[in-house]
Design an enzyme around this catalytic site. Sequence first.
Site, short mmCIF file in Angstrom:
data_model
loop_
_atom_site.label_atom_id
_atom_site.label_comp_id
_atom_site.label_asym_id
_atom_site.label_seq_id
_atom_site.Cartn_x
_atom_site.Cartn_y
_atom_site.Cartn_z
N HIS A 82 0.84 -1.20 0.00
CA HIS A 82 0.00 0.00 0.00
C HIS A 82 0.87 1.24 0.00
O HIS A 82 1.79 1.36 0.81
CB HIS A 82 -0.91 0.02 1.23
CG HIS A 82 -1.77 1.24 1.28
ND1 HIS A 82 -2.93 1.35 0.55
CD2 HIS A 82 -1.62 2.43 1.92
CE1 HIS A 82 -3.46 2.54 0.74
NE2 HIS A 82 -2.69 3.22 1.57
N ASP A 161 -15.06 2.71 7.85
CA ASP A 161 -14.02 3.66 7.45
C ASP A 161 -14.53 4.57 6.34
O ASP A 161 -14.24 5.76 6.32
CB ASP A 161 -12.77 2.91 6.96
CG ASP A 161 -11.79 3.88 6.29
OD1 ASP A 161 -11.25 4.73 7.01
OD2 ASP A 161 -11.62 3.82 5.07
N ARG A 168 -14.65 12.94 8.01
CA ARG A 168 -13.36 13.61 8.27
C ARG A 168 -13.03 14.59 7.15
O ARG A 168 -12.53 15.69 7.40
CB ARG A 168 -12.23 12.56 8.39
CG ARG A 168 -12.28 11.77 9.69
CD ARG A 168 -11.37 10.54 9.61
NE ARG A 168 -9.99 10.88 9.31
CZ ARG A 168 -9.14 10.07 8.68
NH1 ARG A 168 -9.52 8.86 8.29
NH2 ARG A 168 -7.90 10.45 8.46
N SER A 183 -7.42 4.06 9.49
CA SER A 183 -8.20 4.04 8.25
C SER A 183 -7.53 3.13 7.21
O SER A 183 -8.17 2.24 6.63
CB SER A 183 -8.32 5.48 7.72
OG SER A 183 -8.76 5.50 6.38
N LYS A 187 -8.62 -1.30 6.18
CA LYS A 187 -8.89 -1.81 4.83
C LYS A 187 -7.87 -2.87 4.42
O LYS A 187 -8.21 -3.89 3.83
CB LYS A 187 -8.87 -0.66 3.82
CG LYS A 187 -10.10 0.24 3.94
CD LYS A 187 -10.01 1.48 3.07
CE LYS A 187 -9.04 2.48 3.64
NZ LYS A 187 -9.21 3.87 3.23
N1 URA Z 1 -5.86 7.15 3.03
C1 URA Z 1 -6.83 6.49 3.69
O1 URA Z 1 -7.31 5.46 3.23
N2 URA Z 1 -7.26 6.99 4.86
C2 URA Z 1 -6.77 8.12 5.41
O2 URA Z 1 -7.20 8.51 6.46
C3 URA Z 1 -5.76 8.80 4.70
C4 URA Z 1 -5.31 8.26 3.52
#
Ligand code: URA
Length: 441
Positions: A82, A161, A168, A183, A187
Site C-alpha cells: 500500500h 471507514d 473527516r 483508516s 482496509k
Molecule cells: N488514506 C486512507 O485510506 N485513509 C486516510 O485517512 C488517509 C489516507
Amino acid sequence: MRIYDIIIKKREGDELTDSEIEYFVNGFTNDQIPDYQISALLMCIYFNGLNMRETVSLTKAMMNSGEIMDLSAIKGIITDKHSTGGVGDTTTIILAPLLASCGVPVAKMSGRGLGHTGGTIDKMESIEGFKTNLSKDEFVENVNKYKIALAGQTGKIAPADKKIYALRDVTATVDQVSLIASSIMSKKLAAGSDAILLDVKFGSGAFMKTQEEAFELAKIMVDIGNDMGRHTKALITNMDEPLGSSVGNALEVREAIRVLRGESGGALLSLSIHLAAEMMIMAKEAEDTKSAMKRLTESIDTRKAYDKFVEFVFAQGGNTDMIKNPELLPVGKYKYEVRSSIEGHVNKIDASMIGQAALIVGAGRENKESKIDPGVGLILHKRVGDHVDKDEILAEIYFNDKSRLDDAVKKVFDAIKISNAKISAGKLILGQVSKDGIERF
Ligand code: URA
Ligand code: CA
C-alpha cells in the site's frame, strides 16, 4: 453507554475503552448515531489523539464493520503493498507482474483515485476491455493459474471507514496520524493478505509533509499490523517530485510498459524493484534483498516481466494489442508544450501541483461522481537537478478540453522552480520500519 459521555471523555483527554470505541463505530455505521456527534468526537480525537491501544481498537472495529476477505484458497504467502498517496506512482502496475514473473503470487485489491493521486484501477481500465470486477472465484483462480490478479475494492470492505472518512473529509479531521493509520490498516487487514508492505511517502505530493511525520505514521501502522498478527513492514520514500515522468491514467500505463520492457529507468524503476524485493522476502521467496533484486532485474532484462504483464492483461479480458503497441492506448487529442522562459537548474517540481494540473485537464476525479478522461495528463521532460535551456520543453500537456488548458499550464509553471542554484534530488528511500524498530538508511 451514551455517545455524549464518550465525547466528554475524549474532550477531557481521557482514554476510551475498547467497548466505547466499538460502540461509536458500530452506532455510526448502522445510522444510530448522527453525523454531528461523530464530528464532535473526531475533533476531540484530532486534538487529544489516541494511544496505541485505542488506535488498534479503532482499526479492529472498522475492519470488522464489513467483509473480511478469505484468501486461504490461494497457494503461497500473499503479500500486499500500500502506498500512502503519490503522483506519477505506477509502482503497483510494475511490481505486480514483475513479482508474478518470478513466481511470487500477487492478489491485489486496489482503489480508485480521488483527488490528485491516481488509482491503479482507473489506470488499468484505460486498457480496452480490462475487467476489474472479478468474482471471488475468478480472482482466486487467476492468482493460482497466472500468479496475478487485480480487483477493485468493493464497498463491502470496512464500510465504517468509508463513512468516517467522508465525515473527516468535510470536518477538517483527515490529517491526524492515528485516524490515518487506522483508516488505511482497517482496509488492508480486511483485504486478507498474509503480509503487508507499506510505502509511506513524504513530501509535497504526500499526506505527510516531512520525513519525521512519515516515520511516525509508518511506526503506528507497522505496530497495528504486527499487533494483529500480520507481518507488516514499511519503507519511507520521497514524494517531493513525481516518481515517474508521466501523470495521467493511460500515460502512466505507457510508462509502466516501458519500464517493464527495460526501456526506462530512474526513480520509478528503482522504487518498484526495492518494494518488489521486500515483498519477495516477506513471501519467503528470497533470502535477502541482494538476491531478490538480482532475480527481479533479470526478469526485466529477459522480458519475463513484460510477458507476464501481457498475460495478465489477457487474463482479465484486456486488449493486449494496446500493450504490444502502446500508441493504441487512449491519448488526448491536443498537446501543448510548456517551455522554460529562463536558463538554469530545476530546483523543485512540486508533486501536488503537478497532480492538480493533471486533474484540471481531466485525469482525476474532482468528486466521486466525476468521470475521468483516460488519455489526458502530462509528461515531464525534466527532473530536479537537471539543467534547462531557455525555451527548452519542461513538460507536455495532453488534453481534450481546450477551456482547461490555461489553468493547467499555470499550475505546471507554479510547480516547477528554476534558478541558478545547482540542487540535486533528495534520496529516494530514507529508511524502513519493522517490528524490530526504525532503521534509517
Ligand atoms: N488514506 C486512507 O485510506 N485513509 C486516510 O485517512 C488517509 C489516507
Ligand atoms: Ca495462502
